[in-house]
Design an enzyme around this catalytic site. Structure first.
Site, PDB file in Angstrom:
ATOM      1  CG  ASP A 285      -2.158   0.888   0.983  1.00 46.11           C
ATOM      2  OD1 ASP A 285      -2.120   1.721   0.047  1.00 46.11           O
ATOM      3  OD2 ASP A 285      -3.143   0.788   1.735  1.00 46.11           O
TER       4      ASP A 285
HETATM    5  C1  BGC Z   1      -5.056   3.249   0.561  1.00 50.27           C
HETATM    6  C2  BGC Z   1      -5.316   2.288  -0.573  1.00 50.27           C
HETATM    7  C3  BGC Z   1      -5.235   2.993  -1.908  1.00 50.27           C
HETATM    8  C4  BGC Z   1      -3.898   3.682  -2.007  1.00 50.27           C
HETATM    9  C5  BGC Z   1      -3.678   4.372  -3.326  1.00 50.27           C
HETATM   10  C6  BGC Z   1      -3.828   4.099   0.334  1.00 50.27           C
HETATM   11  O1  BGC Z   1      -3.729   5.127   1.249  1.00 50.27           O
HETATM   12  O2  BGC Z   1      -4.937   2.543   1.766  1.00 50.27           O
HETATM   13  O3  BGC Z   1      -6.565   1.692  -0.399  1.00 50.27           O
HETATM   14  O4  BGC Z   1      -5.437   2.081  -2.935  1.00 50.27           O
HETATM   15  O5  BGC Z   1      -3.789   4.625  -0.973  1.00 50.27           O
HETATM   16  O6  BGC Z   1      -4.414   5.519  -3.448  1.00 50.27           O
END
Ligand code: BGC
Length: 761
Positions: A285
């Protein structure tokens, strides 16, 4: 009963799931072997790097020098960048200016629709309609791919039983089985039958794993859970997505069993790859690798090596891979083979998406002009929204309303477009969303019949409003004194036949980094509601929310409550469709509504304990209960009213005893006893009465959503086989244990008919 779908992305499945290599697989291997033979170590590491393009940011760190890095072969893909023109120009840099001309993969958080925004995932799940959910993902894929995107960070299938956690809005609720069915439907919708087609996109199931169980519902917090619970409950939706052929998996921010998921080899390699057979690629993530420094796992080089060792292939934003993996190879902390495997998996994804054949496959200006935000897609979003709404109360059948009624349309969300779509609306245009006011004007026909008044701000405190409004989606602070605003609303109510009070949460009150310790309606909204009720006019509460709220006071005092989540770009029109009876509500809760915040976590499939309360009892000394509130939820899992009523009768089993290899048919008659044609979600639960480990008091094992005309009776049949009775035992073996079972059928998890059967050896 379990409908196993073989409708998975065909090429992807052909490539990954077959024992014997298929011609496509051989061809792909040859192609990638040849390409990799030309790649330097730096270029291979470059493929593992995923910077964010910055069109939309979800973290505090931003990526820099992206153009230069692309030319140097230090970027594998980009995310959160949109429009064909931009994507085409970035892709051009990759395929014309980098040494090996490897195309980039373009990802985005397309979570619940693209420009035609569908209800938030929690709302979608309340439709219990897998075909509609699949269609919503299909339309999202069509629109996103028409705008240059070939990869989405969805479905988010984190099971959650904690409405304090703002991200409960992004998932499918509290049930593992339903969560799994939704995961499969979404993967099918995004990936379609052929990932190389230019209107399908690769899905990414997230956040692996257990993110929805963060302590105290505080985002990013520690998770600690038994493996028994992981396997039997929280893992199921992720596994279902893998079984459906999902192309990628995103690691979660939290730790699992004492090691952050991003660096947890047991989780990623043993469970995901070895046990479940996942062959796609895994990404961290947002800065998830770097965050392991703060988790206390070591410096950047150590945590980056830890992630690669754990089988994470791609590094989102943090660039720990880019900066340290070469040194880790030299230091012998990781092997070249590991880098090769990670690089290969990313190249394979690009291959199955067809990017090597045509890097501009998803960059068709014509499609962008004609296939996005079409009338048909918006109509689908509107219909889906109506199916997601849950009617919680309708005393005296206030609803549906007469189309010529004089309406006082009151509340902070009554005339609001910015808060209709809900969290994670990355591509949608908030300004264009249909507000409740817009929708009522469309359906009610006589604008002069509607009097508008805001009545109060969305929260009592302007500082909190600013925090919620971080992404610019708050309603805007009205600085008039509270009593003046309420007086205006009361005046409007007094002139009306009925009051529609549009209240609840702002869009960004739920979603990432939006946890709450108190899930009640803010006091200022309650004050407004009290004043409205005092007028003596019938009041309908239209409740916008991204989480279950503790609305005990409202349940006791407000005659009608329609929970509408965040319905998407067409939300207001869908609200009007239901309020005026063009659509009869049929949504059912997929998440328990507690009576108060202190009851959390509260969920229907809990264990019995050694000191259960007798049914219907409140307090009994030395039993499991509270002094100040009953154990009951405010609204149970599966609950939802209709404008009509249904009665259940004649629950019969085809046999009372069966053995593995045999089946039992469970039949029930469902009669529409009211005055409207309506849809009912018929739900089947079981209970394993005795086991080698304790078993939940109820477990959903099947459901069917059916239309029943008024006065009509329909027979519904579920078939139970031994597979439905299996669970992971103490040794984590997937078994069915002979013995006594109960089966329950009803319109929610509480009000059921029951029967019993025995599984023999
Ligand atoms: C989130 C994810 C997301 C990613 C990209 C993160 O902060 O936890 O769910 O896909 O950002 O935007």
């Amino acid at each position: 009963m379990k409908k196993i779908s073989f409708l998975i992305a065909a090429l992807f499945a052909a490539v990954y799931l077959q024992a014997q290599p298929l011609p496509q697989e051989v061809k792909m291997k040859q192609f990638i072997d040849e390409l990799m033979s030309k790649m330097t170590l730096e270029e291979k590491i470059g493929q593992l790097n995923l910077p964010g393009a910055g069109d939309f940011t979800t973290g505090q760190t931003a990526s820099t020098d992206i153009g230069k890095k692309i030319i140097e072969g230090k970027v594998g893909g980009l995310f959160n960048i949109s429009t064909v023109a931009k994507i085409r120009s970035v892709q051009q840099v990759a395929v014309e200016q980098s040494r090996l001309k490897i195309p980039l993969i373009f990802g985005m958080d397309v979570i619940h629709g693209y420009k035609s925004v569908f209800p938030i995932p929690l709302g979608l799940s309340c439709s219990w309609d897998m075909a509609l959910i699949e269609q919503s993902a299909r339309i999202a894929a069509q629109e996103a791919s028409a705008d240059g995107i070939c990869w989405t960070f969805s479905p988010m299938v984190d099971l959650s039983r904690d409405p304090r956690w703002g991200r409960i809005a992004e998932g499918g609720g509290e049930d593992p089985y339903l969560g799994g069915e939704i995961a499969k439907a979404m993967v099918r919708g995004y990936q379609g039958k052929d990932l190389t087609a230019n209107n399908t996109i690769m899905a990414c199931v997230k956040h692996f794993a257990l993110y929805g169980a963060s302590e105290a519902g505080r985002d990013y917090n520690t998770v600690d859970m038994s493996r028994h619970r992981m396997y039997n409950e929280y893992f199921l939706p992720y596994k279902a997505a893998v079984d459906a052929g999902v192309g990628s998996v995103m690691a979660s921010f939290n730790e699992v069993d004492g090691i952050p998921a991003t660096g947890n080899r047991w989780l990623m390699q043993t469970v995901l790859r070895d046990e479940w057979g996942f062959k796609g690629f895994i990404l961290s993530d947002y800065t998830g690798i770097n965050e392991m420094i703060d988790h206390g796992m070591g410096d950047l080089q150590t945590v980056s090596a830890l992630a690669l060792n754990a089988s994470v292939d791609m590094d989102m934003v943090g660039e720990g891979f880019l900066l340290t993996l070469k040194k880790s190879v030299e230091d012998g902390k990781i092997s070249l083979d590991q880098i090769n495997s990670a690089c290969r998996r990313i190249l394979e994804a690009k291959y199955v998406l067809g990017l090597f054949d045509d890097p501009y496959r998803y960059c068709d200006e014509n499609r962008a002009k004609t296939e996005i935000y079409t009338d048909a897609n918006r109509m689908a979003a509107r219909k889906t929204a109506t199916e997601s709404f849950v009617l919680l109360k309708n005393d005296g059948n206030i609803l549906p309303l007469k189309k010529d009624a004089k309406i006082a349309l009151i509340g902070p969300l009554a005339n609001d477009r910015l808060n209709m779509c809900g969290t994670w609306t990355v591509a949608g245009d908030f300004e264009k969303a249909i507000s409740v006011h817009d929708g009522i004007k469309m359906v009610n026909g006589k604008p002069e019949n509607i009097t508008l008044a805001k009545g109060c701000n969305i929260v009592s405190d302007s500082l909190l409003e600013t925090r919620i409004g971080m992404f610019g989606k708050a309603t805007g602070w009205d600085s008039r004194p509270a009593d003046i605003m309420i007086a205006e609303a009361v005046k409007a109510a007094e002139k009306s036949d009925v009051v529609i009070a549009v209240m609840g949460e702002a869009s960004e009150s739920s979603g990432e980094s939006s946890s709450l310790t108190n899930i009640e309606i803010p006091q200022n909204q309650r004050d407004l509601m009290k004043a409205l009720l005092k007028t003596g006019k019938p009041v309908v509460m239209v409740l916008f929310t991204g989480r279950p709220l503790a609305i005990k006071w409202e349940q006791e005092n407000v005659p009608a409550i329609l929970n509408v989540w965040f319905g998407g770009s067409e939300a207001g029109a869908a609200v009007a469709d239901v309020l005026f009876g063009d659509v009869v509500p049929s949504g059912k809760l997929t998440t328990t509504f507690p009576q108060n915040t202190g009851q959390i976590p509260l969920f229907y499939n809990h264990k019995n304990t050694g000191r259960p309360l007798a049914e219907g009892q409140w307090f009994s000394k030395f039993r499991t209960n509270y002094l100040d509130v009953t154990n009951e939820p405010l609204y149970p899992f599966g609950f939802g009213l209709s404008y009509t009523t249904f009665s259940y009768s004649d629950l019969t089993l085809s046999k009372n005893s069966f053995k593995p290899g045999e089946k039992i048919d469970v039949k029930v008659n469902v009669t529409n006893t009211g005055n409207f044609d309506g849809k009912e979600v018929v739900q089947l639960y079981i209970r394993d009465m005795v086991g080698t480990t304790t078993r939940p008091v109820k477990e959903l094992k099947g459901f069917e959503k059916i239309l029943i005309k008024k006065g009509e009776t329909k027979e519904v049949t579920f078939t139970i086989d031994v597979g439905d009775l299996k669970f992971y035992n103490y040794d984590l073996k997937f078994v069915a244990e002979p013995g006594d079972f109960k089966v329950f059928v009803g319109g929610n998890s509480r009000d059921v008919k029951e029967a019993a059967f025995v599984l023999t050896d």
